[in-house]
Each structure stands twice: as structure tokens, then as C-alpha cells.
Design a protein around this motif. Structure first.
Motif, PDB file in Angstrom:
ATOM      1  N   GLN A  34     -22.553  17.829 -19.521  1.00 36.23           N
ATOM      2  CA  GLN A  34     -22.379  17.454 -20.930  1.00 36.23           C
ATOM      3  C   GLN A  34     -20.905  17.353 -21.301  1.00 36.23           C
ATOM      4  O   GLN A  34     -20.476  16.394 -21.957  1.00 36.23           O
ATOM      5  N   GLU A  35     -20.123  18.328 -20.849  1.00 34.22           N
ATOM      6  CA  GLU A  35     -18.688  18.299 -21.120  1.00 34.22           C
ATOM      7  C   GLU A  35     -18.045  17.061 -20.501  1.00 34.22           C
ATOM      8  O   GLU A  35     -17.190  16.405 -21.117  1.00 34.22           O
ATOM      9  N   PHE A  36     -18.476  16.733 -19.301  1.00 36.46           N
ATOM     10  CA  PHE A  36     -17.933  15.585 -18.587  1.00 36.46           C
ATOM     11  C   PHE A  36     -18.159  14.299 -19.390  1.00 36.46           C
ATOM     12  O   PHE A  36     -17.246  13.485 -19.572  1.00 36.46           O
ATOM     13  N   ILE A  37     -19.381  14.134 -19.888  1.00 33.20           N
ATOM     14  CA  ILE A  37     -19.722  12.929 -20.648  1.00 33.20           C
ATOM     15  C   ILE A  37     -18.889  12.817 -21.929  1.00 33.20           C
ATOM     16  O   ILE A  37     -18.440  11.736 -22.312  1.00 33.20           O
ATOM     17  N   LEU A  38     -18.671  13.957 -22.586  1.00 29.71           N
ATOM     18  CA  LEU A  38     -17.951  13.960 -23.856  1.00 29.71           C
ATOM     19  C   LEU A  38     -16.432  13.873 -23.675  1.00 29.71           C
ATOM     20  O   LEU A  38     -15.732  13.295 -24.504  1.00 29.71           O
ATOM     21  N   GLN A  81      -8.478  15.119  -9.961  1.00 29.68           N
ATOM     22  CA  GLN A  81      -7.289  14.988 -10.803  1.00 29.68           C
ATOM     23  C   GLN A  81      -7.641  15.076 -12.287  1.00 29.68           C
ATOM     24  O   GLN A  81      -6.776  15.404 -13.107  1.00 29.68           O
ATOM     25  N   LEU A  82      -8.902  14.816 -12.613  1.00 32.91           N
ATOM     26  CA  LEU A  82      -9.361  14.954 -14.000  1.00 32.91           C
ATOM     27  C   LEU A  82      -9.743  16.400 -14.315  1.00 32.91           C
ATOM     28  O   LEU A  82     -10.090  16.721 -15.454  1.00 32.91           O
ATOM     29  N   GLY A  83      -9.708  17.268 -13.304  1.00 33.78           N
ATOM     30  CA  GLY A  83      -9.975  18.682 -13.538  1.00 33.78           C
ATOM     31  C   GLY A  83     -11.301  19.184 -13.008  1.00 33.78           C
ATOM     32  O   GLY A  83     -11.679  20.327 -13.269  1.00 33.78           O
ATOM     33  N   TYR A  84     -12.009  18.360 -12.256  1.00 33.50           N
ATOM     34  CA  TYR A  84     -13.316  18.753 -11.725  1.00 33.50           C
ATOM     35  C   TYR A  84     -13.190  18.961 -10.213  1.00 33.50           C
ATOM     36  O   TYR A  84     -12.857  18.034  -9.485  1.00 33.50           O
ATOM     37  N   GLN A  85     -13.453  20.179  -9.767  1.00 30.64           N
ATOM     38  CA  GLN A  85     -13.199  20.530  -8.371  1.00 30.64           C
ATOM     39  C   GLN A  85     -14.460  20.557  -7.508  1.00 30.64           C
ATOM     40  O   GLN A  85     -14.460  20.079  -6.382  1.00 30.64           O
ATOM     41  N   ASN A  86     -15.526  21.145  -8.026  1.00 32.32           N
ATOM     42  CA  ASN A  86     -16.750  21.302  -7.238  1.00 32.32           C
ATOM     43  C   ASN A  86     -17.660  20.108  -7.511  1.00 32.32           C
ATOM     44  O   ASN A  86     -18.429  20.106  -8.477  1.00 32.32           O
ATOM     45  N   LEU A  87     -17.580  19.090  -6.691  1.00 30.64           N
ATOM     46  CA  LEU A  87     -18.276  17.826  -6.984  1.00 30.64           C
ATOM     47  C   LEU A  87     -18.526  17.060  -5.699  1.00 30.64           C
ATOM     48  O   LEU A  87     -18.008  17.389  -4.628  1.00 30.64           O
ATOM     49  N   ARG A  88     -19.332  16.020  -5.826  1.00 29.63           N
ATOM     50  CA  ARG A  88     -19.536  15.060  -4.752  1.00 29.63           C
ATOM     51  C   ARG A  88     -19.645  13.670  -5.373  1.00 29.63           C
ATOM     52  O   ARG A  88     -20.176  13.519  -6.483  1.00 29.63           O
ATOM     53  N   VAL A  89     -19.159  12.679  -4.650  1.00 32.80           N
ATOM     54  CA  VAL A  89     -19.447  11.288  -4.977  1.00 32.80           C
ATOM     55  C   VAL A  89     -20.287  10.758  -3.823  1.00 32.80           C
ATOM     56  O   VAL A  89     -19.807  10.608  -2.702  1.00 32.80           O
ATOM     57  N   ARG A  90     -21.572  10.551  -4.081  1.00 29.49           N
ATOM     58  CA  ARG A  90     -22.471  10.008  -3.061  1.00 29.49           C
ATOM     59  C   ARG A  90     -22.409   8.480  -3.124  1.00 29.49           C
ATOM     60  O   ARG A  90     -22.300   7.896  -4.205  1.00 29.49           O
ATOM     61  N   SER A  91     -22.507   7.867  -1.976  1.00 30.00           N
ATOM     62  CA  SER A  91     -22.417   6.410  -1.891  1.00 30.00           C
ATOM     63  C   SER A  91     -23.762   5.836  -1.474  1.00 30.00           C
ATOM     64  O   SER A  91     -24.282   6.149  -0.408  1.00 30.00           O
ATOM     65  N   PHE A  92     -24.323   5.011  -2.335  1.00 28.47           N
ATOM     66  CA  PHE A  92     -25.574   4.305  -2.044  1.00 28.47           C
ATOM     67  C   PHE A  92     -25.281   2.813  -2.100  1.00 28.47           C
ATOM     68  O   PHE A  92     -25.376   2.192  -3.160  1.00 28.47           O
ATOM     69  N   GLY A  93     -24.876   2.239  -0.969  1.00 25.43           N
ATOM     70  CA  GLY A  93     -24.474   0.845  -0.970  1.00 25.43           C
ATOM     71  C   GLY A  93     -23.261   0.644  -1.862  1.00 25.43           C
ATOM     72  O   GLY A  93     -22.222   1.273  -1.663  1.00 25.43           O
ATOM     73  N   ASP A  94     -23.390  -0.191  -2.872  1.00 29.23           N
ATOM     74  CA  ASP A  94     -22.280  -0.443  -3.800  1.00 29.23           C
ATOM     75  C   ASP A  94     -22.320   0.467  -5.017  1.00 29.23           C
ATOM     76  O   ASP A  94     -21.546   0.280  -5.957  1.00 29.23           O
ATOM     77  N   VAL A 112     -14.527  12.914 -20.671  1.00 29.79           N
ATOM     78  CA  VAL A 112     -13.905  11.908 -19.794  1.00 29.79           C
ATOM     79  C   VAL A 112     -13.966  10.526 -20.427  1.00 29.79           C
ATOM     80  O   VAL A 112     -14.954  10.159 -21.079  1.00 29.79           O
ATOM     81  N   ASN A 113     -12.915   9.770 -20.238  1.00 26.12           N
ATOM     82  CA  ASN A 113     -12.893   8.375 -20.672  1.00 26.12           C
ATOM     83  C   ASN A 113     -13.746   7.574 -19.690  1.00 26.12           C
ATOM     84  O   ASN A 113     -13.274   7.145 -18.619  1.00 26.12           O
ATOM     85  N   LEU A 114     -15.012   7.377 -20.027  1.00 23.63           N
ATOM     86  CA  LEU A 114     -15.957   6.780 -19.091  1.00 23.63           C
ATOM     87  C   LEU A 114     -15.616   5.327 -18.721  1.00 23.63           C
ATOM     88  O   LEU A 114     -15.713   4.948 -17.549  1.00 23.63           O
TER      89      LEU A 114
END
Length: 270
Positions: free
Chosen positions: A227-231, A202-215, A233-235
Motif C-alpha cells: 500500500q505504501e509503495f502504491i501511494l 534506490q527508491l528505498g525498497y530492499q527485500n524484493l524481487r522483479v520476476r520476468s514473464f516474457g515482456d 512511488v511515482n508509478l
């Protein structure tokens, strides 16, 4: 070349006469469903397996794509979450997932008079560690794309040639692939990862993964987008959202997204 591959694919389905397609809604199985319907009409049936590892949004997309194609589309429920061989997440987890799928589809195909269950495995899939392919083969499934040597890129090219608007749809494998081998898979964890990925899309990033390592959530994006993501996105807001979903920590993988990344532990253990 693309027209030649398309001709070969069409010819293959003419020989099948009737086919039941294991249809996930991904670009591969959707192309298979499209060709099957164009060749066989009502003698082709697409079936989508519904389980906690498939997000409702993905199911909705699959249904919409099937409607556009025109193929008859049905849903079945699979129970892989009841199998501890699956939920314990061993290195061959995918084998037990596909075993459940094809053990459900094959009797249905036989009862309905379909001699074949057909899937969307492509030629590139044969080069990766995919124990689920073995489970499908053991149960007599056919993989037209792989049989004809059609790669993922060619799947997209053929799909675009046929005017399928989802030709560039990002790969979306089972949500269980987001967990390192050995970490138990639960319905809550699957939903947590799925919702996190939807939020990022929904933030505009389509090709991605969220990996889960415990919590801990580890976000993977193409390296050129980091780099664009860091600058952009409201982190703090992102972190707050992920914590609402149940994660305690949120990290960004600086190496970038790579399909099958969690399989690298297999080569290290050899």
C-alpha cells in the motif's frame, strides 16, 4: 544458543585445517568465510564465481565484505550460459549452475592444496527445492551451516553477534531465479531484471524481487509494503524506467513477496 553454535562452527573449521569457500557475498557464505578466516587465517580462500547472473554491484559488495573480514579473495569465471541445459531453464536449472561452479572450483581446490570446497548452504535451504545442493554434494562440497543445523535466522544472529554490519542483508539468489521454469534465460534478460531491482532498491525498497514473464515485469514486495509503495512511488515514472530497460508491461504482485514463489508450480504439477 548462538555462542554454542558459533563454538561448533569454529571447531568444525579447526578440523578442516584448510578450506576454499564458494563465496557469493550473501550473508550465509560471508559468515562461513568470516569463521574460516578467523580460524584458519591464510589457509582459507574465498572465491567468487563471476557470470552474467551476478550483478557488478553484488560483486563489489562481496569484495568489500571480504576486505573487511580480511580473507584472501579471488574471482573466477563460470560458463553456465554456454550450457543449454541451464539456459533452457528446466525445473532443475540450479543443478547445472552448481555443477558448473563446483566443476570449476574442485580442480582449483585440489591444485592449490585445499581438501575441501565449502559453501554457505544453511539448514533452511535443505527444506526447499534446491537441486543445486545435490550437485555440490556429488562433487564433495561441504556445508558447515547445514551440517550443524544452523538456520538462516541463526546465521543473521551470529553475524550480528560478531559485529558484521551486513547481518540483515536481504537474500539475493542468482538472477536466473527470477524467470518461470521453461522461459529461456539470456544475458540481456538477466541484466534487465537486475537493473530493475537496483532501481527499486534506490527508491528505498530492499527485500524484493522483479520476476520476468516474457515482456512483463512482476514486482514482488513484502505484503505490508504494498500500500505504501502504491501511494509513495511515482508509478508513471517507474513504468517509464522499466520500459527503458526493455519491459513492455509492469505489474505488482498483490500477494506479496515470498522466497521461492516460482517453485509453487512444482507442487501443482504433482
Amino acid at each position: 544458543m548462538i555462542q554454542e553454535k558459533l563454538t561448533q562452527l569454529t571447531s568444525l573449521f579447526q578440523d578442516l585445517e584448510r578450506a576454499l569457500i564458494a563465496y557469493s557475498g550473501g550473508v550465509d557464505s560471508t559468515l562461513v568465510a568470516k569463521i574460516a578466516y578467523d580460524v584458519l587465517g591464510d589457509r582459507a580462500l574465498a572465491i567468487t564465481a563471476v557470470s552474467p547472473s551476478l550483478l557488478p554491484e553484488e560483486l563489489e559488495e562481496a569484495s568489500l565484505q571480504a576486505a573487511v573480514i580480511g580473507i584472501k579473495h579471488e574471482l573466477i569465471e563460470t560458463q553456465e550460459m554456454d550450457n543449454p541445459n541451464y539456459t533452457s531453464n528446466p525445473t532443475n536449472r540450479c543443478y547445472f549452475c552448481k555443477s558448473e561452479l563446483h566443476d570449476t572450483l574442485k580442480p582449483l581446490a585440489i591444485a592449490r592444496g585445499y581438501p575441501y570446497v565449502v559453501d554457505g548452504v544453511n539448514a533452511d535451504d535443505l527444506q526447499d527445492y534446491r537441486p543445486g545442493i545435490q550437485a555440490a554434494k556429488e562433487r564433495g562440497a561441504r556445508s558447515p551451516l547445514a551440517e550443524l543445523g544452523i538456520t538462516k535466522m541463526e546465521v543473521r544472529e551470529i553475524s550480528r553477534y560478531l559485529g558484521l554490519t551486513w547481518w540483515d542483508k536481504p537474500a539475493q539468489p542468482c538472477l536466473s531465479s527470477r524467470f518461470p521454469y521453461g522461459e529461456e534465460i539470456t544475458v540481456a534478460k538477466l541484466q534487465r531484471v537486475g537493473r530493475a531491482e537496483i532501481y527499486l532498491r534506490q527508491l528505498g525498497y530492499q527485500n524484493l524481487r522483479v520476476r520476468s514473464f516474457g515482456d512483463t515485469a512482476k514486482i514482488e514486495l513484502p505484503s505490508e509494503q504494498i500500500q505504501e509503495f502504491i501511494l509513495k512511488v511515482n508509478l508513471p515514472e517507474l513504468v517509464s524506467k522499466f520500459k527503458e530497460l526493455g519491459f513492455l508491461y509492469v505489474t505488482l504482485d498483490l500477494e506479496g513477496y515470498r522466497s521461492g514463489k516460482l517453485n509453487q508450480v512444482l507442487s501443482l504439477s504433482k
